[in-house]
Design an enzyme around this catalytic site. Structure first.
Site, PDB file in Angstrom:
ATOM      1  N   CYS A  79       0.836  -1.203   0.000  1.00  0.00           N
ATOM      2  CA  CYS A  79       0.000   0.000   0.000  1.00  0.00           C
ATOM      3  C   CYS A  79       0.875   1.259   0.000  1.00  0.00           C
ATOM      4  O   CYS A  79       1.583   1.504  -0.967  1.00  0.00           O
ATOM      5  CB  CYS A  79      -1.005  -0.024   1.142  1.00  0.00           C
ATOM      6  SG  CYS A  79      -2.288   1.240   0.981  1.00  0.00           S
ATOM      7  N   HIS A 180      -4.000  -4.690  -0.098  1.00  0.00           N
ATOM      8  CA  HIS A 180      -3.592  -5.227   1.208  1.00  0.00           C
ATOM      9  C   HIS A 180      -3.673  -6.748   1.185  1.00  0.00           C
ATOM     10  O   HIS A 180      -4.740  -7.308   1.460  1.00  0.00           O
ATOM     11  CB  HIS A 180      -4.497  -4.671   2.310  1.00  0.00           C
ATOM     12  CG  HIS A 180      -4.232  -3.232   2.608  1.00  0.00           C
ATOM     13  ND1 HIS A 180      -3.219  -2.823   3.435  1.00  0.00           N
ATOM     14  CD2 HIS A 180      -4.817  -2.109   2.157  1.00  0.00           C
ATOM     15  CE1 HIS A 180      -3.198  -1.512   3.504  1.00  0.00           C
ATOM     16  NE2 HIS A 180      -4.158  -1.046   2.722  1.00  0.00           N
ATOM     17  N   GLU A 182      -2.669  -8.747   3.304  1.00  0.00           N
ATOM     18  CA  GLU A 182      -2.982  -9.237   4.658  1.00  0.00           C
ATOM     19  C   GLU A 182      -4.474  -9.205   4.946  1.00  0.00           C
ATOM     20  O   GLU A 182      -4.929  -9.754   5.940  1.00  0.00           O
ATOM     21  CB  GLU A 182      -2.203  -8.422   5.701  1.00  0.00           C
ATOM     22  CG  GLU A 182      -2.725  -7.022   5.992  1.00  0.00           C
ATOM     23  CD  GLU A 182      -2.294  -5.955   4.998  1.00  0.00           C
ATOM     24  OE1 GLU A 182      -1.751  -6.313   3.937  1.00  0.00           O
ATOM     25  OE2 GLU A 182      -2.516  -4.765   5.277  1.00  0.00           O
TER      26      GLU A 182
END
Lengths: 201, 263
Positions: A79, A180, A182
């Site tokens: 990001c 993202h 994650e």
């Protein structure tokens, strides 16, 4: 071990959880010396490039990051951790960034809702980061700015939000994604697994 | 193309999910981690955990719930209920929430939106609002914001559209618009309310309240111009899975994220 840079980014704990979930052997650090001895480095991020550059400067990490990347250590930016790799950013006034990737960080234009929040498809270019991930799989994005690079050969993933922009870039030991991983469910974890075990291994 | 998000909402009390425990065969039907994992596997794009706990002691249990979910489920997680200060926000974000949702506390102290956005970024701050139609029959529609809608709804005098615009000006990154008139009816969202707000703000608008069947989600996205739909009972009672809803929306031409079971 993999060093995850702690400069106060909001997504640090979740990035660490996801990396650990895919078996990464890591430590979290704000120290230049810890980055220099790392086998690989992750720069997570949420927020603005100006704040991120200021935080990295306060921790005296800017030259270290440049030298680590220059020395060939595998490096993953997430990001804002991707955006600060560019030369300059236009967010909150033009300012310089790390200059590791040619290009400028620009705001989305047009009538779309900004930030882009949600799941969007990534169109792949052949790269080990995409191992076992179907082309056009969705990843989770939260951003108002993107890296506009004049070198299309760096782009390994493209996404369309009003305009087509680079959602993943790679050059030698440097890999970065605008979304993202994650927070991108199964394919996000697969991507982190690929980076940890194929690229950073 | 950016896909439209389908967001199940789970009510949590003292660490247990108290609604929506019958949608799938779980070992532990009220366990937030199992339910979150189940919704993730079913194709949920995001999850909202809403803490309906009354006491502050039990709030610490919510922090533990968020931590445990964030270790197992890697999709965006929003936490709401009982968040009154920037420190409350920090606790939930540090525990693993990606966003915090504030409602009554934002009305009582609008600076909470600004302070939260300044400290954590607008992308973390969801302002949720409960609106009820207050125009007389035959008048053009007007909606008013109410607080404390769980126990004793209190009118605030705030016009819903004006409050939505103000919330975004203060730094809200997303808005959840809950229609008190539609909530619980299973007769569909208040699409006039949704579109009135969506047309006036530049941030994503999430529809809430009233979903009873997949067609209601479709009209919230089309007529209501919502960017995402929040739903509780439609999923919880096992009538429709997230995948059922996504397959229906995809067949109607709505872009949705493809996951296992979603074509």
């Amino acid at each position: 071990m993999i060093a995850v840079i702690n400069y106060g980014a909001g997504n640090l704990p979740n990035a660490v959880r996801a990396l650990e979930h895919v078996g990464a052997d890591l430590y979290v650090t704000s120290q230049a010396a810890d980055l220099r001895r790392a086998r690989a480095v992750v720069l997570p991020g949420v927020g603005a490039t100006a704040d991120t550059m200021r935080s990295l400067a306060e921790l005296d990490l800017i030259d270290t990051i440049r030298s680590v990347v220059g020395a060939g250590v595998p490096f993953l930016g997430i990001c804002v951790g991707m955006q600060v790799l560019a030369e300059t950013s236009t967010e909150f006034g033009e300012h310089s960034c790390l200059g590791l990737v040619p290009g400028t960080v620009r705001r989305f234009s047009g009538s779309l809702k900004i930030p882009q929040i949600g799941w969007n498809q990534v169109q792949h270019t052949e790269h080990p980061l995409w191992t076992d991930i179907p082309d056009q799989s969705e990843f989770y994005f939260v951003h108002s700015y993107y890296v506009d690079t004049p070198q299309p050969e760096l782009v390994i993933g493209q996404t369309t939000y009003g305009q087509t922009f680079p959602s993943a870039i790679a050059r030698n030991n440097l890999t970065a994604v605008q979304f993202h991983p994650e927070k991108s469910g199964r394919w996000g974890l697969q991507l982190l697994h690929n980076w940890v075990h194929r690229i950073a291994a | 193309m950016l896909t439209r998000r389908i967001i199940p909402c789970l009510d949590v009390k003292a660490g247990r999910v108290v609604k929506g425990v019958s949608f799938i065969n779980h070992r532990d039907a009220g366990d937030p981690v199992e339910l979150a994992a189940g919704y993730d596997a079913a194709g949920a794009d995001e999850l909202v955990f809403y803490d309906i706990t009354a006491s502050s002691d039990e709030r610490n249990i919510m922090v533990d719930v968020v931590e445990r979910v964030a270790r197992q489920v890697f999709i965006p997680l929003t936490v709401g209920g009982g968040i009154r200060t920037v420190d409350d926000m920090y606790r939930m974000l540090r525990a693993g929430a990606d966003k915090v949702s504030i409602n009554t506390a934002a009305v009582q102290n609008p600076d909470l939106i600004k302070d939260g956005a300044h400290r954590f970024g607008s992308q973390c701050i969801v302002v949720s609002m409960d609106a009820r139609r207050v125009n007389a029959p035959g008048e053009s529609p007007r909606w008013q914001i109410f607080t404390h809608t769980g126990r004793d709804p209190r009118p605030t005098g705030l016009d819903a559209i004006e409050w939505a615009i103000r919330s975004v000006e203060l730094g809200a990154g997303e808005l959840v618009i809950n229609s008190m008139d539609a909530d619980g009816t299973k007769a569909g969202y208040d699409n006039a309310l949704l579109s009135a707000i969506s047309e006036r703000v530049a941030v994503p608008v999430i529809a809430s309240g009233g979903a009873g069947e997949p067609a209601h989600l479709l009209t919230a996205l089309h007529a209501g111009k919502a960017d995402a739909v929040l739903a509780a009972s439609i999923f919880h009672f096992g009538n429709y899975s997230v995948a059922d809803v996504k397959n229906y929306l995809a067949a109607q031409g709505v872009p949705v994220r493809r996951t296992a079971g979603v074509q």
